[in-house]
Design a protein around this motif. Structure first.
Motif, PDB file in Angstrom:
ATOM      1  N   PHE A   1     -10.557  -3.984   1.422  1.00 12.52           N
ATOM      2  CA  PHE A   1      -9.922  -2.759   0.945  1.00 12.52           C
ATOM      3  C   PHE A   1      -8.728  -2.374   1.820  1.00 12.52           C
ATOM      4  N   SER A   2      -8.859  -2.581   3.131  1.00 14.02           N
ATOM      5  CA  SER A   2      -7.750  -2.291   4.044  1.00 14.02           C
ATOM      6  C   SER A   2      -6.576  -3.223   3.774  1.00 14.02           C
ATOM      7  N   TRP A   3      -6.879  -4.491   3.562  1.00 10.83           N
ATOM      8  CA  TRP A   3      -5.843  -5.478   3.259  1.00 10.83           C
ATOM      9  C   TRP A   3      -5.116  -5.102   1.972  1.00 10.83           C
ATOM     10  N   LEU A   4      -5.900  -4.744   0.962  1.00 15.31           N
ATOM     11  CA  LEU A   4      -5.313  -4.344  -0.316  1.00 15.31           C
ATOM     12  C   LEU A   4      -4.503  -3.060  -0.182  1.00 15.31           C
ATOM     13  N   SER A   5      -4.873  -2.203   0.773  1.00 18.52           N
ATOM     14  CA  SER A   5      -4.123  -0.967   0.987  1.00 18.52           C
ATOM     15  C   SER A   5      -2.725  -1.255   1.499  1.00 18.52           C
ATOM     16  N   VAL A   6      -2.604  -2.240   2.388  1.00 20.69           N
ATOM     17  CA  VAL A   6      -1.270  -2.622   2.873  1.00 20.69           C
ATOM     18  C   VAL A   6      -0.442  -3.156   1.715  1.00 20.69           C
ATOM     19  N   VAL A   7      -1.058  -4.025   0.920  1.00 24.08           N
ATOM     20  CA  VAL A   7      -0.372  -4.546  -0.267  1.00 24.08           C
ATOM     21  C   VAL A   7      -0.035  -3.392  -1.213  1.00 24.08           C
ATOM     22  N   GLY A   8      -0.964  -2.425  -1.308  1.00 23.10           N
ATOM     23  CA  GLY A   8      -0.760  -1.285  -2.190  1.00 23.10           C
ATOM     24  C   GLY A   8       0.405  -0.413  -1.778  1.00 23.10           C
TER      25      GLY A   8
END
Length: 441
Positions: A122-129
Motif C-alpha cells: 500500500f505504501s509503494w502504491l501510494s508513491v505511485v499514486g
C-alpha cells in the motif's frame, strides 16, 4: 505579471523545460553534491540511493506500523487498560481511528507478517499514486486550455516522484505519512476538479492520522466551503463512532492528553524540519545528527514560545491573507495544508511529501504558461524535494547550522509564493491561476 496564452504547438517547449529542470535538480542533489564533497575531501555526504533501492525492491522499515500493531496486541491482552500507556519501542502518536484498517485486517485473519507485506504494498502504491494524482491533475488543467500531457511531462513527473526525498524516505521508513502524501495530492485533484465534498472526506481521513490537518476544517469554515466542511464533519463522526465501538470512550479520550503532551515536546534531530528543530540546533540543545527514540530535547522556555509564535503567525497569515480572486482556490487550500505541517514543532522530512502535489498543481495551472521562468518556485522545489545531506557538515558550526533546515525554509518560501499568486492574479484579470477559466484572446 506577464502571462501569455500558449497554444498546443508550444507545449513541447514547456514540457522540455520541465523535464530539463527535473533532471538538473536530481543531478545537482544526487551527483554534483556527492562529487563536490568527495573532491573537497569532506567525505561522503550521503544520498537517497538506499531509499530508492528499498522502493524498487519493495522493502521498508516499520516506523509507523510496529507501534500501531503492538498497540493492538496490548489492547487484545489488556482490554481494560489504556492503550496509550502501552510499553512500546516507540510512542503511538496517532488517533485510534487510524488503527481501524489494521483491526479489520486482523479480524479477516491476516497475520502480522502478511500485514506488514500488505502495508509495504500500500505504501509503494501510494508513491505511485502521488505521481498518478499529479498527472491526472495536470491533464485536467492542461485540457482547460486546449492542451494535453506530453510524454516529456509524464516522464518528468515520474522521475521527480522517484527522486522526491520526502516521499521515498517516508516509504523506506514504513511511515504512514506516505499514504497521507497520496491523500493530500488526491485532495488537491478533487478540489481542482470542483469535487469539494469528496475533498472534505479525504481531508478528514488525513486529520485522523495527523491531527494538525484539522486546520483544513478550520480553513473550510473560514472560507465558507460548507459542502466540504460538512463532509469533513460527517466523516469524522463516523470514524469516532467506529473507534469508540472498537476501543471504548476512555481510550479515545486519552488521545487528548497525548496531543497536549506532544505540544510541549519534540526532538531536535536534523530531520526535524521545523522552527523548533531549527532553534534547538542553533543553540546546540539536544541531539542533531544522532537519533534516540524516547529521548526528547530538554525544554527551553523561549524556544517553545518562539515556536508557538511563529506557528500562529504562519497559520494566521494564511487564513487572514486577502486571497481575493483565489480565495478558496487550490492555491489557498494548498497553503493551509503546508502551513499545518511547517507550523508543527515536529515536522519530519517525510511530512513534506505533500509538496509534490502542490508543485504539480502550480506547474500545470500556472508555471508552464508563464513567459518568464519561475526561478523562485524552482528553488523552493529544489529545497523541499531533495536530500541536501552536505548541510549536515555544518552541524557543529553555530549560526551556519541553520542551513540544515533547508526543507523548512523551502516550505516557507512555497507558502509565500502561493500567497503572492493571489496578489499577482489581482493585478492581471485575464487569467484565473487555478486553471478554472481563461479569458479568450
Amino acid at each position: 505579471m506577464t502571462v501569455k496564452t500558449v497554444d498546443n504547438s508550444s507545449g513541447g517547449t514547456h514540457s522540455r523545460r520541465l523535464l530539463l529542470f527535473v533532471v538538473c535538480s536530481l543531478l545537482l542533489a544526487n551527483v554534483v553534491q556527492w562529487g563536490l564533497c568527495r573532491a573537497l575531501h569532506l567525505g561522503n555526504p550521503g544520498s537517497i540511493k538506499g531509499d530508492v533501492a528499498d522502493f524498487i525492491h519493495l522493502r521498508q522499515w516499520t516506523d509507523s506500523w510496529l507501534p500501531m500493531m503492538k498497540s493492538l496486541d496490548y489492547f487484545d491482552a489488556n482490554p481494560t487498560k489504556p492503550i496509550y500507556a502501552a510499553p512500546l519501542y516507540d510512542t503511538l502518536i496517532y488517533s485510534l481511528a487510524s488503527e481501524l484498517p489494521l483491526v479489520a485486517l486482523r479480524r479477516l485473519g491476516v497475520g502480522d507478517a502478511a500485514m506488514l507485506r500488505l502495508l509495504a504494498v500500500f505504501s509503494w502504491l501510494s508513491v505511485v499514486g502521488v505521481a498518478a494524482a499529479s498527472l491526472a491533475m495536470g491533464r485536467r488543467l492542461l485540457r482547460r486550455r486546449g492542451a494535453d500531457l506530453s510524454w516529456m511531462d509524464i516522464l518528468a513527473v515520474i522521475l521527480a516522484c522517484l527522486g522526491c526525498y520526502p516521499l521515498i524516505k517516508g516509504y523506506a521508513l514504513g511511515n504512514a505519512q506516505t499514504m497521507l502524501s497520496f491523500g493530500f495530492a488526491w485532495m488537491l485533484y478533487l478540489w481542482t476538479s470542483g469535487r469539494e465534498r469528496e475533498a472534505g472526506v479525504v481531508a478528514a481521513l488525513l486529520a485522523f492520522v495527523k491531527p494538525q490537518y484539522v486546520l483544513l476544517l478550520v480553513w473550510m469554515a473560514v472560507r465558507r466551503r460548507w459542502g466540504a466542511m460538512w463532509a469533513f464533519l460527517i466523516c469524522s463522526v463516523v470514524l469516532v463512532a467506529m473507534s469508540v465501538a472498537v476501543f471504548g470512550w476512555h481510550n479515545n479520550l486519552d488521545y487528548v492528553g497525548v496531543l497536549a503532551s506532544l505540544s510541549h515536546k519534540a526532538q531536535s534531530h536534523d530531520a526535524n524540519q521545523s522552527m523548533f528543530g531549527t532553534l534547538n540546533r542553533m543553540i546546540f540543545n539536544g541531539e542533531n545528527l544522532g537519533y534516540t527514540p524516547h529521548v526528547y530535547t530538554p525544554y527551553v522556555a523561549w524556544v517553545y514560545r518562539m515556536t508557538v509564535l511563529t506557528s500562529l503567525v504562519l497559520v494566521g497569515g494564511v487564513l487572514l491573507y486577502p486571497w481575493r480572486r483565489l480565495r478558496g482556490s487550490t492555491a489557498d487550500i494548498a497553503a493551509i495544508g503546508l502551513a499545518s505541517v511547517a507550523a508543527s514543532p515536529m515536522a519530519w522530512e517525510h511530512h513534506y511529501g505533500i509538496v509534490f502535489g502542490i508543485f504539480a498543481w502550480f506547474w500545470f495551472a500556472y508555471g508552464c504558461w508563464e513567459s518568464k521562468r519561475p526561478w523562485l518556485w524552482g528553488l523552493s522545489f529544489f529545497l523541499c524535494d531533495n536530500f541536501l545531506a552536505a548541510t549536515n557538515l555544518l552541524a557543529g558550526r553555530r549560526g551556519w547550522n541553520v542551513l540544515q533546515s533547508y526543507m523548512y525554509f523551502g516550505a516557507l518560501l512555497l507558502v509565500v509564493l502561493l500567497m503572492r499568486l493571489a496578489h499577482r492574479a489581482e493585478a492581471d484579470e485575464t487569467v484565473l491561476l487555478d486553471g478554472s477559466s481563461v479569458a479568450e484572446g
